[in-house]
Design a protein around this motif. Structure first.
Motif, PDB file in Angstrom:
ATOM      1  N   ALA A 127       0.864  -0.678  -0.131  1.00 27.49           N
ATOM      2  CA  ALA A 127      -0.281   0.223  -0.036  1.00 27.49           C
ATOM      3  C   ALA A 127       0.596   1.152   0.163  1.00 27.49           C
ATOM      4  N   ASN A 128       0.238   2.463  -0.175  1.00 27.99           N
ATOM      5  CA  ASN A 128       0.430   3.515  -0.526  1.00 27.99           C
ATOM      6  C   ASN A 128       0.211   4.600  -0.111  1.00 27.99           C
ATOM      7  N   ALA A 129      -0.010   5.572   0.497  1.00 28.35           N
ATOM      8  CA  ALA A 129      -0.839   6.544   1.063  1.00 28.35           C
ATOM      9  C   ALA A 129      -0.502   7.805   1.582  1.00 28.35           C
ATOM     10  N   TYR A 130      -0.854   9.110   1.923  1.00 20.69           N
ATOM     11  CA  TYR A 130       0.030  10.021   2.088  1.00 20.69           C
ATOM     12  C   TYR A 130      -1.519  11.160   2.631  1.00 20.69           C
ATOM     13  N   THR A 131      -0.928  12.347   2.979  1.00 20.57           N
ATOM     14  CA  THR A 131      -1.973  13.607   3.144  1.00 20.57           C
ATOM     15  C   THR A 131      -1.536  14.279   2.027  1.00 20.57           C
TER      16      THR A 131
END
Length: 666
Positions: free
Chosen positions: A494-498
């Motif tokens: 997975a990959n995520a960010y603000t």
């Protein structure tokens, strides 16, 4: 007296022959007579049996047993179909009414039937594919598969509707045929749940001999991986375990949808063809829209469109769909793959980490029954145990690299950061493919010192801004972002960010990416003015999350090759396929257009580059004689010059896949 007569006269002085019994003593006259009589009777019986066997007509063997040649089997089956049609029998009927799916039939009648009895008060209808055929006298046994279950068909003459029809259908049926069965539910004397047919209908004959299982092979009768991937339908027919993998994959998607739907997310669909390939750092596939005369790109990510929807007021949106990236094919990468992306207004990356832990750990427990799984990361490697029990470990990227290497990394605002990173890689005997941008150099270090050493689910957090052009800057750490990637067993999940929501900063970061693109980084992000304009209307503080469905399916089915979790993975075309492609080439002739042009010159190569724009071959979608002739000339050009004309370079690589013999046939 002649010599013959003399020989005929018995020698009264010769002693009679002594015959011994089983005890070694001479037999008496009476015992000897009985023995000779018994031997004579046995000889007569043997002679009679031999005559009977000689006069008995040879038993006709089952046709399928006789034929072991697959080609001959197919010939005979096609002939049988033609004969059926001549006899007025439709081998491919339009409809067969099914009362029960096989799993439902088993669930319904397993407890209602008793050994050696059948329920003759109710007629049932089922259907499936024959996977085995057995015969005992006038009893015929078939195992049929359907919906992941197997059921025995036990056909006897007494139950069947007509003796002639009984003989005809059993003579016709072969392994692989799809049949419909109407009859009574029951069990054999040994307790095997079965259908006792009154009628069997051939619904679709199998014209090819199915492979048989070989020894203890878990792949049924197919051991060639190429065959399994290219003919997935055959793989599914002969190997029931393959179905389990794709049931796991489907359950993953079902769980994700329910998880997000229960939290008031709206599922949406966004375009797969874009004018600008945005939303991720990757090399896109290029196509051409004929009516608009416009080059377009298959999407590499749906991110920008989904954030536009958040701008429009859809605060929680998600999409499960295909992405396309023109990159290498290996154990964990396929050119097209499936992802989940969701965006939640008023959430940040800390919220997303909690959601990720909840979603992934809950999914693992739902599918496997627990948080711990066994997984073999690479072919031939021992299985490792991976524990998805939340919470997951967290490692700050830059700090983690420094700790693993035992050195201090150069400051990200250092004017010589790239040169220093290149030296650091060289000192540690690491290679990074050009161009040597800061992002690519750091990515090499992350892969070597962090990702490859992770077993249990771990968040790598706080990526540099230079690696994350769409992520928001960190609240307290300069030059870093509020971003995380989830890894397990060395694989990214997975990959995520603000999300960055300042349009001015976004525009500046797009420009920096454009510089990398000008330097030769074909994975750099492209400037998207329309997205910046959308951001200028106001994007709420938002968290964005992406998850690889294929990778997660690999973990939960314990497969280390992505092809195992894709029904139809990308495969290099066979020579036969390339020949068919060549034969369908349009007849237009471009040989005259180029004439005796010098294909080693820059001008001619640029002209050919324009000709190949939006095309795979000089005449369109299929190769022709012109391709073959031009290739021989183009290959004489300087390699550096070839690299300056991207369409020609790609065309050269494509044509090199064809054998010289195939090219000569164009």
């Amino acid at each position: 007296m002649s010599s013959e007569e003399a020989a005929a006269v018995p020698d009264l002085k010769k002693e009679p022959e002594v015959v011994l019994g089983e005890d070694g003593k001479p037999l008496s006259k009476n015992a000897l007579k009985k023995k000779l009589k018994a031997e004579k009777a046995a000889a007569a019986k043997a002679e009679k049996a031999a005559k009977a066997a000689a006069n008995k007509p040879a038993k006709k063997k089952d046709e399928e047993e006789e034929i072991t040649d697959p080609n001959l089997f197919t010939e005979n089956r096609r002939a049988a179909v033609i004969q059926m049609e001549k006899d007025g029998i439709n081998p491919y009927p339009h409809k067969f009414n099914v009362d029960y799916r096989l799993p439902d039939f088993i669930a319904e009648f397993e407890s209602k039937t008793t050994d050696g009895a059948k329920l003759e008060d109710k007629t049932v209808s089922v259907a499936g594919r024959i996977v085995s055929v057995r015969r005992q006298g006038k009893l015929y046994f078939y195992d049929i598969n359907g919906d992941g279950s197997k059921l025995q068909i036990m056909s006897d003459l007494g139950t069947y509707e007509d003796p002639e029809a009984f003989a005809a259908i059993h003579k016709l049926l072969k392994r692989g045929d799809i049949i419909g069965v109407s009859g009574f539910a029951g069990k054999s004397r040994h307790g095997q749940l079965s259908v006792f047919p009154q009628k069997i209908t051939l619904l679709s004959p199998c014209l090819h001999m199915l492979p048989f299982a070989k020894g203890d092979s878990s792949l049924g009768g197919i051991t060639n991986m190429e065959t399994r991937y290219r003919q997935r339908y055959l793989d599914l027919i002969v190997n029931q375990e393959i179905r389990d993998v794709f049931e796991i994959r489907a359950s993953i998607i079902t769980y994700i949808r329910k998880y997000l739907d229960d939290r008031h997310f709206l599922e949406v669909e966004t375009p797969m063809m874009n004018i600008i390939p945005g939303g991720a750092v990757a090399r896109p596939f290029k196509t051409h829209h004929n009516d608009l005369n416009l080059d377009m790109f298959l999407r590499i990510a749906p991110e920008l469109y989904l954030k536009m929807l958040v701008i429009g007021g859809l605060d929680r949106v998600y999409e499960i769909g295909r992405q396309f990236r023109n990159e290498g094919i290996d154990l964990t990468h396929n050119p097209e793959f499936t992802t989940l992306e969701f965006y939640e207004a008023y959430a940040d990356y800390d919220d997303l980490m909690k959601s990720c832990e909840e979603l992934v750990s809950g999914l693992v427990k739902k599918v496997t029954g627990g948080y711990k799984i066994k997984y073999s990361p690479k072919p031939g490697m021992d299985e490792v145990e991976i524990d998805f029990t939340p919470p997951f470990k967290r490692i700050s990227m830059m700090e983690g690299i420094e700790e693993a290497m035992g050195v201090k990394l150069p400051a990200l605002d250092d004017p010589e950061v790239e040169a220093k990173l290149v030296k650091l890689l060289a000192d540690n005997k690491l290679e990074c493919t050009p161009p040597h941008t800061t992002a690519r150099l750091l990515d090499t270090l992350v892969g070597e010192y962090l990702e490859d050493h992770i077993i249990h689910p771990t968040f790598i957090t706080e990526h540099p801004q230079i690696m994350s052009p769409l992520a928001k800057y960190h609240r307290s750490k300069n030059f870093l972002t509020e971003r995380f990637e989830l890894f397990a067993a060395g694989r990214e999940l997975a990959n995520a960010y603000t999300e960055l929501n300042n349009p001015v900063v976004q525009h500046r970061l797009f420009l920096e990416q454009a510089k990398d693109g000008s330097a030769g980084d074909d994975e750099a992000m492209v400037m998207d003015e329309s997205f910046v304009t959308a951001m200028e209307h106001g994007l709420a503080p938002t968290g964005g999350f992406g998850l690889g469905i294929d990778r997660l399916a690999m973990f939960l089915s314990n497969k280390n090759n992505i092809k195992e979790v894709l029904l139809f993975p990308a495969m290099k075309p066979t020579d036969e396929q390339l020949t068919v492609l060549a034969s369908s080439a349009p007849k237009a002739d471009v040989l005259k257009e180029f004439g005796d042009a010098d294909f080693t010159s820059e001008g001619v190569l640029k002209k050919l580059d324009v000709t190949l724009s939006g095309k795979s071959f000089v005449q369109g979608t299929a190769p022709s004689k012109a391709d073959a002739e031009f290739l021989d000339k183009v290959l004489k050009a300087d390699s550096a010059l070839l690299e300056s004309v991207p369409n020609v370079a790609a065309w050269t690589k494509l044509l090199s896949m064809f054998t010289p013999e195939v090219r000569a046939s164009w």
